[in-house]
Scaffold this motif. Sequence first.
Motif, mmCIF file in Angstrom:
data_model
loop_
_atom_site.group_PDB
_atom_site.id
_atom_site.type_symbol
_atom_site.label_atom_id
_atom_site.label_comp_id
_atom_site.label_asym_id
_atom_site.label_seq_id
_atom_site.Cartn_x
_atom_site.Cartn_y
_atom_site.Cartn_z
ATOM 1 N N VAL A 52 0.862 -1.193 0.000
ATOM 2 C CA VAL A 52 0.000 0.000 0.000
ATOM 3 C C VAL A 52 0.893 1.236 0.000
ATOM 4 N N ARG A 53 0.575 2.175 -0.861
ATOM 5 C CA ARG A 53 1.381 3.393 -0.995
ATOM 6 C C ARG A 53 1.517 4.161 0.321
ATOM 7 N N SER A 54 2.642 4.832 0.466
ATOM 8 C CA SER A 54 2.947 5.739 1.580
ATOM 9 C C SER A 54 3.282 5.058 2.896
ATOM 10 N N LYS A 55 3.242 3.738 2.945
ATOM 11 C CA LYS A 55 3.453 3.049 4.216
ATOM 12 C C LYS A 55 4.915 3.086 4.640
ATOM 13 N N ARG A 56 5.121 3.307 5.953
ATOM 14 C CA ARG A 56 6.449 3.244 6.546
ATOM 15 C C ARG A 56 6.775 1.787 6.872
ATOM 16 N N LEU A 57 8.054 1.573 7.180
ATOM 17 C CA LEU A 57 8.512 0.222 7.468
ATOM 18 C C LEU A 57 7.728 -0.414 8.610
ATOM 19 N N GLN A 59 4.757 0.122 9.595
ATOM 20 C CA GLN A 59 3.391 -0.195 9.177
ATOM 21 C C GLN A 59 3.360 -1.438 8.297
ATOM 22 N N ILE A 60 4.352 -1.557 7.421
ATOM 23 C CA ILE A 60 4.429 -2.727 6.545
ATOM 24 C C ILE A 60 4.633 -3.989 7.379
ATOM 25 N N ILE A 61 5.488 -3.889 8.378
ATOM 26 C CA ILE A 61 5.719 -5.031 9.266
ATOM 27 C C ILE A 61 4.445 -5.374 10.038
ATOM 28 N N ALA A 80 10.813 -1.939 1.457
ATOM 29 C CA ALA A 80 10.273 -1.057 2.488
ATOM 30 C C ALA A 80 11.399 -0.168 2.978
ATOM 31 N N GLY A 81 11.039 0.985 3.509
ATOM 32 C CA GLY A 81 12.036 1.906 4.034
ATOM 33 C C GLY A 81 12.191 3.172 3.225
ATOM 34 N N GLY A 82 11.707 3.168 1.979
ATOM 35 C CA GLY A 82 11.844 4.356 1.147
ATOM 36 C C GLY A 82 11.182 5.579 1.742
ATOM 37 N N ASN A 83 10.016 5.400 2.332
ATOM 38 C CA ASN A 83 9.324 6.533 2.942
ATOM 39 C C ASN A 83 9.982 6.950 4.260
ATOM 40 N N LEU A 237 -1.368 9.301 1.201
ATOM 41 C CA LEU A 237 -2.246 8.905 0.100
ATOM 42 C C LEU A 237 -2.778 7.482 0.263
ATOM 43 N N GLY A 238 -2.159 6.708 1.164
ATOM 44 C CA GLY A 238 -2.597 5.330 1.339
ATOM 45 C C GLY A 238 -3.438 5.089 2.573
ATOM 46 N N ASP A 239 -3.856 6.162 3.249
ATOM 47 C CA ASP A 239 -4.549 6.003 4.528
ATOM 48 C C ASP A 239 -5.795 5.127 4.445
ATOM 49 N N ASN A 240 -6.572 5.267 3.377
ATOM 50 C CA ASN A 240 -7.833 4.525 3.288
ATOM 51 C C ASN A 240 -7.851 3.519 2.143
ATOM 52 N N LEU A 241 -6.665 3.129 1.691
ATOM 53 C CA LEU A 241 -6.581 2.176 0.589
ATOM 54 C C LEU A 241 -6.329 0.756 1.111
ATOM 55 N N PRO A 242 -7.014 -0.224 0.541
ATOM 56 C CA PRO A 242 -6.739 -1.630 0.904
ATOM 57 C C PRO A 242 -5.619 -2.176 0.022
ATOM 58 N N PRO A 243 -5.037 -3.303 0.397
ATOM 59 C CA PRO A 243 -4.096 -3.973 -0.511
ATOM 60 C C PRO A 243 -4.799 -4.355 -1.810
#
Length: 268
Positions: A52-57, A59-61, A80-83, A237-243
């Motif tokens: 999902v866009r904009s996610k931090r590491l 959050q992805i974990i 992960a980690g780019g943001n 931008l990814g706050d309300n987006l699902p996978p």
Amino acid sequence: MGGLFVALGDSFTEGVGDYNPNFPNGVRGWADRVAKQLGKQDPDFRYANLAVRSKRLHQIIADQLEPAIAMEPTLVSFYAGGNDILEFKRSMPELMAEYESAIRQLSETGARLILFTGFEVMLPPVLEPMRRRNWAFNEAVRELSRRYDAVLVDHWAFDRYQDRRMWDTDRLHMSSLGHRYMAARVLEALGVDHTLRLKQPEPLVPAGWRQAVRRERDWLQEWVIPMFGRKFKGVTLGDNLPPRWPEPVRVSRGLKKLARQRSAASAG
């Protein structure tokens, strides 16, 4: 055979920049293209994309790691980690320790693991510290790929991405051309034959200074200032987006067809 490819990450893996309304979240991306090619070789091959866009590491974990492991994948991609790199207050040693913990857990599944370095995106001098943080990230990822016997897709080293047409207008996400090229490089890193056709772009016509100045001004106004505005407000931008593909799908059925069926089911 019946392998399973699970993709984890942020906008890079979700497919932002490769816009297509026929696919979930309005994007396609390199991971879908890789899955399609793998599905051609195995009709039982399945694919899930949790990115999902904009996610931090962290959050992805928290959101993606456990579901991915529970699927018992045979192939996993992790970017992960780019943001986090964009957050100057984020300690790079702490970031990479958290990153290593995640890939250790993925490696323990026995799945083949794909890791990526980050490209040195075209940034103005004022953002030079971000480039140095990206260099540190890349060196750490290269070392971890050796330590965990992962497939390394060294995005940083791909000269083709010096061409601005490989990037979306925000200069941070790959364009459709960039995603297609990335898919080919991932498949080549895996040792998989593919049928992706990669046309060599025509030579770029150098822009005049007025056009170059206008392009820089538009980029700052349309992308950079809004990005920092969102950071200030604490929204993404990814706050309300699902996978895009939260559950494994059988790729041979056609991802576009599966997307239509899912959209029809949710509408009904």
